[in-house]
Write a protein that holds these residues in place. Structure first.
Motif, PDB file in Angstrom:
ATOM      1  N   GLN A  70      -9.216   0.932  -1.068  1.00 23.83           N
ATOM      2  CA  GLN A  70      -9.549  -0.372  -0.495  1.00 23.83           C
ATOM      3  C   GLN A  70     -10.981  -0.399   0.034  1.00 23.83           C
ATOM      4  OE1 GLN A  70      -6.592  -1.865   2.160  1.00 23.83           O
ATOM      5  NE2 GLN A  70      -7.513  -3.879   2.180  1.00 23.83           N
TER       6      GLN A  70
ATOM      7  N   THR B 245       0.831  -1.198   0.000  1.00 25.53           N
ATOM      8  CA  THR B 245       0.000   0.000   0.000  1.00 25.53           C
ATOM      9  C   THR B 245       0.868   1.252   0.000  1.00 25.53           C
ATOM     10  OG1 THR B 245      -1.787  -1.121   1.146  1.00 25.53           O
ATOM     11  CG2 THR B 245      -1.742   1.256   1.309  1.00 25.53           C
TER      12      THR B 245
ATOM     13  N   ASP C 208      -6.054  -0.666  -4.772  1.00 31.21           N
ATOM     14  CA  ASP C 208      -5.565  -1.205  -3.511  1.00 31.21           C
ATOM     15  C   ASP C 208      -6.520  -2.282  -3.005  1.00 31.21           C
ATOM     16  OD1 ASP C 208      -4.309  -1.753  -1.188  1.00 31.21           O
ATOM     17  OD2 ASP C 208      -4.447   0.271  -0.338  1.00 31.21           O
ATOM     18  N   GLU C 209      -6.154  -3.512  -3.178  1.00 32.67           N
ATOM     19  CA  GLU C 209      -6.975  -4.659  -2.771  1.00 32.67           C
ATOM     20  C   GLU C 209      -8.448  -4.418  -3.080  1.00 32.67           C
ATOM     21  OE1 GLU C 209      -5.867  -7.053   0.153  1.00 32.67           O
ATOM     22  OE2 GLU C 209      -3.904  -6.188   0.540  1.00 32.67           O
TER      23      GLU C 209
HETATM   24 MG    MG Z   1      -2.401  -2.394   2.325  1.00 28.53          MG
END
Ligand code: MG
Ligand code: ATP
Lengths: 310, 367
Positions: free
Chosen positions: B86, B47, B162-163
């Protein structure tokens, strides 16, 4: 419905009736809410609604000497609307409250912003420090401002000491600005706390998202932070505006002849002048005006929010 | 790689938070139009690298170039990248259409054109007619798509994710993986995806950077990572792997031969790699690269006997745990269930043999 069938059940009627009520209580959310609210509703209706209705009724009477006529009429309201004294005082009160509210919200917003976004540790201590003045009595705070603003007060002696002025400034105390300053300070926490809470709730990643989507700091504030904190600003504004319009202690202690407010007049009617119907009519008029200003404010802020967000 | 093909160039990036080293000396290039993933365990600094690309964190050392331009002094709102967060970071005070149109203000489009672009995006993310919904009236998968549309409507050079699928359940995640991959192919934008799910990285990416403890261990294609991991750490992180302690048996000129003591197997390694690994080396082999036999194989080389420890039915595949004779090592062997069925039932405790080909052995350092 299950409850009625249980209530009608022949065996152990008492027990099942109770169980049925119990089930009803736990299944029906609005009933549960109502039951939980009941104590509040009872107290509210005894202490607010009934007196309010009585006052509404009384405002329709007319004072003659030491007696009331009890024929219903809008005579008092007619006087309020035509007599310049009353309208002036009412408009002035609304104006001064608005000014105090505006000053407070404008000053409280940056403080709340700082607290919500820039203080990382010990937020509670900061909150306590900021709300510390509210731990003392309201009267004490008003008197403190007399000491600060007075003829021989802190500001005047200080300014004379450093030679900026040769004689005390007399406009500091007993003026409109004194009332506005004192009101703004006295009620600051009521504006600050709701704004702080609404700012604190904003998810930081939403701010990053708006930066990522191309907005600089100013537009990020206008398009994201401000609309998302608007509920807090509105709550703070109301919490501050509503009680200050009717405030009479502050105007009586730090205000001058030009800064008497509607609250002072109402107090006079119920006290020295002893014209309760007129006092009641003034109070009702004040409440209606506050409501109208409040509604106007709500509409405006909603329009503003829609305009900046798009 | 020519300058023209490189979209993002990460040059010796380092990032410290106080005494915590989040990223250390990261160095890699991302190609134009590539689907690139940053893969690593939790806390490995993925991240942080992504946030440095987006401009939300400043690197402590090193530099980042996007499309040939150095980015150090460029604030996030002026970078030609957009990010899918995320938690999606959908604006709660705006409806779906205004969320997607948020970044369009700067383009000063007339309302009709703005509307057209938003509708086009709603079409792309398969949510036509959802424009008037508020964020809290959307499911997780729908929010994810809105976040995607909000970023893509600005036609960024690079999309950072991000994810993005982390919060979705397995089924929806797999469906979204397919959609994400198809979307990236059709619009040709460079995607940089952060994930800790190796399967996700392998299926989606053109290339993957594997990170651990703030360091980039290897940058390679999915097949490259799987077949030729450069270290034990990478090999262990991407798929399953057996490790056997090895030693050098002979060395001549440019190459050396190594074997596993007690096992009749050898493989060769270039002297240069051997020098890099030092004396502490292993031979690694994937479970599916070995074959299980009930009888001793005819060819003695590259085989070993052992005792079956356990047999696990995994649906499509069956996995066997075999304890090697006279050594504590347990080796995992996996074969497709149809092949395993042909072996008939083998009970735990039975004598079995394993065989492999020399090419399946991967010499690795033990770092
Ligand atoms: Mg992360
Ligand atoms: N703002 C910060 N302050 C201090 N330390 C931080 C900060 N952000 C990240 N770190 C640390 O830097 C390291 C890398 O964090 P990072 O968020 O990049 O990991 P990650 O690979 O994204 O992990 P995950 O898969 O759990 O999201 C971690 O040890 C983390 O604790």
């Amino acid at each position: 419905m299950t409850v009625t069938s249980e209530l009608n059940a022949p065996a152990g009627a008492d027990k099942t009736a109770f169980a049925g009520l119990r089930r009803l209580f736990f299944q029906n959310e609005s009933l549960r809410g109502l039951v939980l609210l009941t104590p509040t509703l009872v107290i509210l209706s005894i202490t607010v609604i009934v007196p309010f209705l009585l006052m509404g009724a009384m405002s329709l009477w007319t004072q003659i000497g030491f007696d009331y006529t009890d024929d219903w009429s809008f005579r008092n309201y007619g006087i309020i609307l035509t007599e310049p004294l009353y309208t002036t005082l009412l408009l002035r009160s609304l104006g001064m409250s608005m000014a105090a509210t505006l000053v407070t919200v404008m000053l409280a917003y940056p403080m709340a912003y700082f607290l919500a976004f820039h203080v990382q540790k010990n937020k509670l201590i900061w909150l306590i420090i900021i709300t510390l003045p509210f731990w003392t009595s309201y009267l004490l705070r008003v008197f403190a401002w007399r000491v600060v603003l007075g003829y021989e007060g802190v500001i005047n002696t200080g300014l004379m000491e450093i030679g900026l002025i040769s004689e005390p400034l007399s406009f500091l105390l007993y003026s409109k600005s004194a009332v506005i300053i004192t009101l703004a300070h006295a009620w600051a926490a009521f504006a600050l706390l709701p704004i702080y809470v609404s700012l604190e709730k904003i998810d930081k990643s939403v701010l990053e998202a708006s930066a990522d989507l191309g907005e600089g700091p100013v537009m990020r504030f206008l398009r994201v932070i401000l609309p998302l904190s608007m509920p807090g600003v509105i709550a703070g504004t109301f919490l501050m505006f509503i009680p200050t319009v009717g405030d009479y202690v502050t105007a009586a202690l730090v205000g001058g002849p030009d800064s008497r407010m509607i609250g002072n007049l109402i107090e006079l009617q119920f006290g020295t002048v002893d014209n309760w119907p007129m006092g009641a009519a003034l109070a009702i008029t004040m409440i209606i005006s506050i409501t109208m200003v409040g509604l106007l404010f709500m509409v405006l802020s909603r329009l503003l929010k829609r305009w900046v967000a798009a | 790689m020519t300058q023209d093909e490189t979209m993002i160039s990460v040059r010796n990036i380092g990032k410290r938070f106080g005494s915590v080293v989040a990223v250390e000396d990261a160095c890699f290039d991302i190609r134009r139009g590539e689907f690139f993933s940053l893969l690593g365990a939790s806390g490995s600094g993925k991240t942080t690298v992504l946030r440095i690309m987006a401009g939300f964190e400043a690197a402590t050392s090193g530099a980042i170039f996007i499309d040939g331009r150095q980015m150090d002094a460029v604030p996030p709102h002026q970078r030609p990248v957009n990010m899918v967060f995320q938690n999606y970071a959908i604006f709660p005070h705006l409806n779906v259409a205004d969320n997607i149109g948020f970044g369009l203000r700067k383009l000063k489009l007339d309302p009709v054109e703005r509307r057209r672009r938003i509708d086009e995006m709603l079409e792309l993310i398969k949510l036509p007619g959802f424009g008037d919904r508020l964020a809290d009236q959307l499911s997780g998968g729908q929010r994810q798509r809105v976040a995607l549309a909000r970023a893509l409507v600005l036609q960024p050079k690079v999309l950072l994710l991000d994810e993005p699928l982390g919060a979705l359940d397995k089924q929806l995640r797999e469906q979204m993986q397919v959609e994400l991959r198809a979307l990236q192919r059709s619009i040709g934008v460079t995607f940089v995806l952060v994930t800790h799910d190796q399967e996700e990285a392998l299926t989606l990416s053109d290339r993957i950077a594997v990170m651990a403890d703030g360091r980039v261990l290897q940058v390679d294609t999915p097949a490259g990572l799987y077949e030729r991991p450069c270290s034990r750490q990478v090999a262990g992180f991407v798929g399953n792997m057996n490790f056997l302690p090895a030693r050098v048996v002979s060395q001549d000129g440019g190459s050396a031969r190594i074997d596993v003591p007690g096992l009749q197997t050898t493989c060769s390694i270039s002297a240069e790699r051997l020098a890099r690994f030092g004396s502490d080396i292993s031979l690694a082999i994937r479970p599916e690269r070995m074959t299980l036999h009930r009888e001793r194989p005819a060819d003695q080389a590259n085989s070993v006997s052992g005792v079956l420890h356990d047999r696990m039915y995994l649906g499509e595949r069956t996995q066997f745990q075999v304890a090697l004779d006279d050594r504590g090592t347990t080796i995992a062997v996996s074969s497709s269930t149809t092949v395993a069925e042909r072996l008939g039932s083998i009970d735990p405790g039975a004598q079995v043999w394993l065989s492999w080909s020399e090419e399946a052995l991967i010499p690795l350092g033990n770092d």
